[in-house]
Design a protein around this motif. Structure first.
Motif, mmCIF file in Angstrom:
data_model
loop_
_atom_site.group_PDB
_atom_site.id
_atom_site.type_symbol
_atom_site.label_atom_id
_atom_site.label_comp_id
_atom_site.label_asym_id
_atom_site.label_seq_id
_atom_site.Cartn_x
_atom_site.Cartn_y
_atom_site.Cartn_z
ATOM 1 N N GLY A 149 1.543 -1.016 -0.186
ATOM 2 C CA GLY A 149 -0.179 -0.214 -0.232
ATOM 3 C C GLY A 149 1.006 1.344 -0.367
ATOM 4 O O GLY A 149 0.275 2.345 0.778
ATOM 5 N N ALA A 150 1.896 0.766 -0.353
ATOM 6 C CA ALA A 150 3.241 2.231 -0.678
ATOM 7 C C ALA A 150 2.887 3.087 -2.095
ATOM 8 O O ALA A 150 2.489 2.471 -3.397
ATOM 9 C CB ALA A 150 4.380 1.429 -0.591
ATOM 10 N N ARG A 151 2.633 4.673 -1.578
ATOM 11 C CA ARG A 151 2.526 5.396 -2.925
ATOM 12 C C ARG A 151 3.945 4.947 -3.607
ATOM 13 O O ARG A 151 3.759 5.000 -4.896
ATOM 14 C CB ARG A 151 2.658 6.793 -2.624
ATOM 15 N N ASP A 152 4.816 5.107 -3.263
ATOM 16 C CA ASP A 152 6.695 5.394 -4.193
ATOM 17 C C ASP A 152 7.362 4.029 -3.084
ATOM 18 O O ASP A 152 7.313 3.380 -1.970
ATOM 19 C CB ASP A 152 6.741 6.186 -4.032
ATOM 20 N N ARG A 153 8.809 3.987 -3.485
ATOM 21 C CA ARG A 153 9.349 3.437 -2.752
ATOM 22 C C ARG A 153 9.839 4.184 -1.601
ATOM 23 O O ARG A 153 10.380 3.318 -1.069
ATOM 24 C CB ARG A 153 11.168 3.817 -4.097
ATOM 25 N N THR A 154 10.196 5.424 -1.707
ATOM 26 C CA THR A 154 10.842 5.714 -0.850
ATOM 27 C C THR A 154 9.508 4.805 0.611
ATOM 28 O O THR A 154 9.370 4.887 2.095
ATOM 29 C CB THR A 154 10.051 7.281 -0.484
ATOM 30 N N GLN A 155 7.867 4.944 0.483
ATOM 31 C CA GLN A 155 7.069 5.136 1.209
ATOM 32 C C GLN A 155 7.506 3.253 1.619
ATOM 33 O O GLN A 155 6.981 2.125 2.305
ATOM 34 C CB GLN A 155 6.041 4.642 0.875
ATOM 35 N N ALA A 156 7.531 2.430 0.845
ATOM 36 C CA ALA A 156 7.690 1.150 1.024
ATOM 37 C C ALA A 156 9.320 0.823 1.719
ATOM 38 O O ALA A 156 9.258 0.358 2.734
ATOM 39 C CB ALA A 156 8.403 1.125 -0.774
ATOM 40 N N VAL A 157 10.173 1.578 1.226
ATOM 41 C CA VAL A 157 11.395 1.913 2.012
ATOM 42 C C VAL A 157 11.335 2.114 3.786
ATOM 43 O O VAL A 157 11.526 1.062 5.078
ATOM 44 C CB VAL A 157 12.549 2.371 1.415
ATOM 45 N N ILE A 158 10.079 3.246 4.474
ATOM 46 C CA ILE A 158 9.773 2.982 5.435
ATOM 47 C C ILE A 158 9.321 2.468 6.056
ATOM 48 O O ILE A 158 9.550 1.649 7.216
ATOM 49 C CB ILE A 158 9.301 4.818 5.119
ATOM 50 N N ARG A 159 8.390 1.145 5.304
ATOM 51 C CA ARG A 159 7.580 0.386 6.111
ATOM 52 C C ARG A 159 8.475 -0.761 6.638
ATOM 53 O O ARG A 159 8.599 -1.731 7.205
ATOM 54 C CB ARG A 159 6.864 0.607 5.253
ATOM 55 N N ALA A 160 9.655 -1.430 5.647
ATOM 56 C CA ALA A 160 10.735 -2.246 5.529
ATOM 57 C C ALA A 160 11.243 -1.639 7.187
ATOM 58 O O ALA A 160 11.448 -2.984 7.212
ATOM 59 C CB ALA A 160 10.998 -2.446 4.551
ATOM 60 N N TYR A 161 11.553 -0.407 7.332
ATOM 61 C CA TYR A 161 12.157 -0.254 8.383
ATOM 62 C C TYR A 161 11.096 -0.729 9.970
ATOM 63 O O TYR A 161 11.896 -1.499 10.407
ATOM 64 C CB TYR A 161 13.235 0.539 8.200
ATOM 65 N N GLU A 162 10.286 0.217 9.243
ATOM 66 C CA GLU A 162 9.210 -0.375 10.574
ATOM 67 C C GLU A 162 9.029 -1.294 11.370
ATOM 68 O O GLU A 162 8.547 -1.695 12.155
ATOM 69 C CB GLU A 162 7.992 1.203 10.815
#
Length: 222
Positions: free
Chosen positions: A201-214
């Motif tokens: 449910g990520a808008r872009d790569r940045t959102q996906a990476v943040i969710r991977a870390y969180e």
């Protein structure tokens, strides 16, 4: 005959006119970029985006009335196809920056950035195939990680190959670099990246990476 140059449309949002003037001079000097408008506060952003349809918004993170975080949140929640947002800040470790990334910004720029860094940042988010300043984003994400453990993204249903792609995305690799690492075609990587974004449910790569870390799926050392 020369090739037709398609310009990336840029909206400048900063409460300091001098900053806007400097950014306009930098952006308008590039053949593939054009400033389509300016705003002195986040409150002006929705109307300007609706009227001018920019591809990228350079958004000051701290403004007196409506700050960059609130303006970004509003854009991402109300515009069907929102422009890419790059927040502009003085300090890269500012919690405002992380909040802006959570709100949907694709990356950030420091106000002391060199002209070539500003232009490169805009082109990076326009292309959407690599992270903007990946090491800084990884540091911010790692600092705010909830440390939920390696199975933190299990519910997303990522395949093993998609997990591999997400790990490499978190390392800041572009699609071409991921293709080289995994011995895949670039188009195949694009498909995997699209699947990862959709499942998270990520808008872009940045959102996906943040969710991977969180989630703890990716850690500062892993």
């Amino acid at each position: 005959m020369g090739e037709t140059v398609t310009s990336g449309r840029v909206l400048l949002v900063d409460d300091e006119q001098l900053i806007r003037a400097g950014l306009r001079a930098i952006v308008d000097s590039e053949p593939d970029l054009v400033v389509v408008g300016e705003a002195g506060d986040g409150a002006e952003v929705p109307g300007l985006v609706a009227r001018l349809a920019p591809d990228v918004v350079l958004m000051d993170v701290r403004m007196p009335a409506v700050d960059g975080i609130r303006a970004t949140t509003h854009l991402m929640s109300t515009v069907d196809k929102p422009p890419k947002v790059i927040v502009v800040t003085t300090f890269e470790n500012d919690d405002y920056v992380y909040d802006a990334l959570l709100a949907g910004a694709s990356g950030f720029l420091l106000k002391r950035a060199r002209p070539e860094e500003i232009v490169s940042a805009i082109r990076t988010v326009l292309a959407g195939e690599s992270l903007l300043f990946p090491s800084a984003i990884r540091r911010l994400a790692a600092t705010h990680s909830r440390g939920a453990g390696r199975d933190g993204l299990a519910a997303a249903g990522l395949t093993e190959r998609e997990r591999d792609v997400l790990r490499l995305m978190a390392g800041g690799l572009s699609n071409v670099e991921i293709a080289g690492e995994l011995f895949l075609g670039v188009q195949t990587v694009k498909t995997h990246v699209g699947n990862v974004l959709a499942k998270l449910g990520a808008r872009d790569r940045t959102q996906a990476v943040i969710r991977a870390y969180e989630s703890g799926f990716v850690t500062p050392t892993g």
